[in-house]
Design an enzyme around this catalytic site. Structure first.
Site, PDB file in Angstrom:
ATOM      1  N   LYS A 149      -2.874  63.541  16.202  1.00 40.31           N
ATOM      2  CA  LYS A 149      -4.133  64.199  15.874  1.00 40.31           C
ATOM      3  C   LYS A 149      -5.109  63.156  15.358  1.00 40.31           C
ATOM      4  CE  LYS A 149      -6.232  67.422  12.538  1.00 40.31           C
ATOM      5  NZ  LYS A 149      -5.998  68.390  11.443  1.00 40.31           N
TER       6      LYS A 149
ATOM      7  N   GLU B 257     -12.361  73.240   0.779  1.00 43.85           N
ATOM      8  CA  GLU B 257     -11.063  72.551   0.765  1.00 43.85           C
ATOM      9  C   GLU B 257     -10.831  71.883  -0.583  1.00 43.85           C
ATOM     10  OE1 GLU B 257      -8.158  70.242   3.830  1.00 43.85           O
ATOM     11  OE2 GLU B 257     -10.136  70.938   4.408  1.00 43.85           O
TER      12      GLU B 257
ATOM     13  N   GLU C 189      -2.536  71.950  14.914  1.00 40.62           N
ATOM     14  CA  GLU C 189      -3.480  71.113  14.170  1.00 40.62           C
ATOM     15  C   GLU C 189      -3.352  71.356  12.673  1.00 40.62           C
ATOM     16  OE1 GLU C 189      -8.260  70.964  13.321  1.00 40.62           O
ATOM     17  OE2 GLU C 189      -7.571  71.871  15.200  1.00 40.62           O
TER      18      GLU C 189
ATOM     19  N   GLU D 197     -17.805  73.599  17.939  1.00 34.10           N
ATOM     20  CA  GLU D 197     -17.318  73.795  16.570  1.00 34.10           C
ATOM     21  C   GLU D 197     -18.154  73.000  15.571  1.00 34.10           C
ATOM     22  OE1 GLU D 197     -13.330  72.921  13.926  1.00 34.10           O
ATOM     23  OE2 GLU D 197     -13.053  73.614  15.999  1.00 34.10           O
TER      24      GLU D 197
END
Length: 411
Positions: free
Chosen positions: A171, A216, A260, A395
């Site tokens: 990733k 986050e 992911e 996105e």
């Protein structure tokens, strides 16, 4: 330099973001009406570049703590000598800093306190604002370009996907910036107030011109208890309740997004598990619904097995796979090769630390770097082998809408 620090209980129930007397030298970390705001600069600690910038910043802070004269009647995380901070994403950058404000107001569990910090020969700092904030002049933002045009960025994502499918890495997170300008200077506190109203479940932050609302939580440490919330995997929202639920269900059922997300969660677990006696996590990713997007989220909680400050653990966590990739070193090399921009403090730790090593640090997402009437916005996406470049570009557009709307006087 000897700092004289006094913390007292403070009877004021106004919004924390309304308390600084001016946006100049104002700092903030607030969520659902609680947190910290500060203004003025008693000390600014700049550790410079290097992988050890977190340790050097904390060591300098600890020296000030050791020499400080502290009278703290509150004795809670965030009282006494406390510093706001933000760090560079890239270890080679020199934009990291801890800032100790002259005045700080904190609020937690309904209790409010005020801390003043005085240095030798300094004039008294102004107290909290005595009147409601005046609405600043606003103007609409104009797009001023990106470091890498859309077409080139799509090609970069396609190249990354080829590398991923060839097995070079699992990733990589690729970001893009969006520069805007305005005829009126952007006011950081005004922007923070607008973000806090729209995203109350996020941590809204203001640190030296870096303003945002991050969902986050990289790490919170209160005594020996630590909490981290990992996000990875994103979809949009719909005003139609059934359509919105369908979007969320599709995200929860997406193999690509769950993979992911799992890589991001693994990167946090790898750091916290050896440090904790009882680390727990959500058994399955859950949906975190925000105003404009939905994310897959996993929360970790535990207790430290041995003493470690919040910044010590943050240094080990950064960058998680949510903002870097897997394996970390290979992903960072691909970012430097393909991304085509300087991230600055985007996607890096932002938050606060106190004299006991307690603190709360998020990842600087959904944010803007302000410079007068100029601003630079950021958005990133996790790219895996199953990614489609055009979907990843869309996105980033969804994510950029949050800051674009907050900056726009007409929205």
């Amino acid at each position: 330099m000897t700092l004289r620090v006094v913390t007292r209980r403070f009877d004021d129930d106004r919004s924390l973001l309304d308390l600084p007397p001016t946006s100049a030298e104002a700092h903030a970390w607030v969520r659902r009406g609680e947190g910290l705001v500060g203004w003025g600069v008693a000390a600014r600690l700049a550790p410079g570049p290097g992988a050890d910038r977190f340790a050097r910043a904390e060591a300098t802070f600890d020296e000030l703590v050791a020499d400080a004269e502290v009278d703290d009647e509150v004795q809670v995380p965030g009282s006494g000598l406390t510093a706001f901070g933000s760090f560079s994403f890239d270890a080679d950058a020199s934009s990291s800093a801890l800032v100790i404000p002259r005045v700080l107001v904190g609020r937690r569990d309904g209790a409010t306190w005020l801390t003043t910090v005085d240095a030798d020969g300094a004039e008294p700092a102004p107290g909290p604002a005595s009147a409601p904030p005046v609405e600043p002049a606003r103007d609409r933002p104009r797009f001023a370009g990106s470091s890498k045009p859309d077409l080139r960025w799509l090609e970069a994502v396609a190249t990354a996907v080829d590398r991923l499918r060839a097995g070079e890495l699992d990733k990589v997170v690729l970001a893009r910036d969006h520069a805007v300008w305005s005829q009126e200077p952007f006011d950081p506190l005004d922007l923070a107030r607008r973000l806090a109203r729209r995203f109350p479940s996020c941590h809204t932050f203001v640190v030296e011109g870096l303003v945002g609302a991050t969902p986050e939580l990289l790490l919170a440490r209160h005594s020996d208890r630590v909490v981290s919330r990992v996000l990875a995997g994103t979809t949009g929202r719909s005003p139609d309740e059934a359509d919105d639920a369908a979007l969320g269900a599709a995200l929860l059922g997406s193999d690509k997004d769950r993979y992911e997300h799992q890589l991001a969660a693994d990167s946090v677990r790898t750091v916290l598990a050896p440090r904790c006696t009882d680390l727990t996590e959500d058994p399955e990713p859950r949906l975190l619904r925000l105003d404009n997007v939905q994310h897959l989220a996993t929360t970790f909680e535990g207790h430290l097995a041995a003493p470690a400050s919040v910044l010590e653990v943050v240094a080990d966590l950064h960058p998680t796979a949510a903002v870097g990739g897997t394996p970390r070193d290979r992903a960072l090399a691909v970012i430097r090769e393909l991304e085509g921009m300087d991230r600055g403090r985007y996607a890096a730790p932002v938050g606060w630390i106190d004299a006991n090593g307690d603190g709360e640090w998020g990842i600087a997402l959904r944010c803007a770097e302000l410079a007068g009437a100029r601003a630079r916005l950021f958005a990133g996406v996790g790219v895996v082998a199953a990614s489609l470049p055009e979907d990843e570009l869309e996105e980033t557009r969804l994510k950029l809408l949050a800051m674009q709307a907050a900056l726009d006087a007409d929205r």
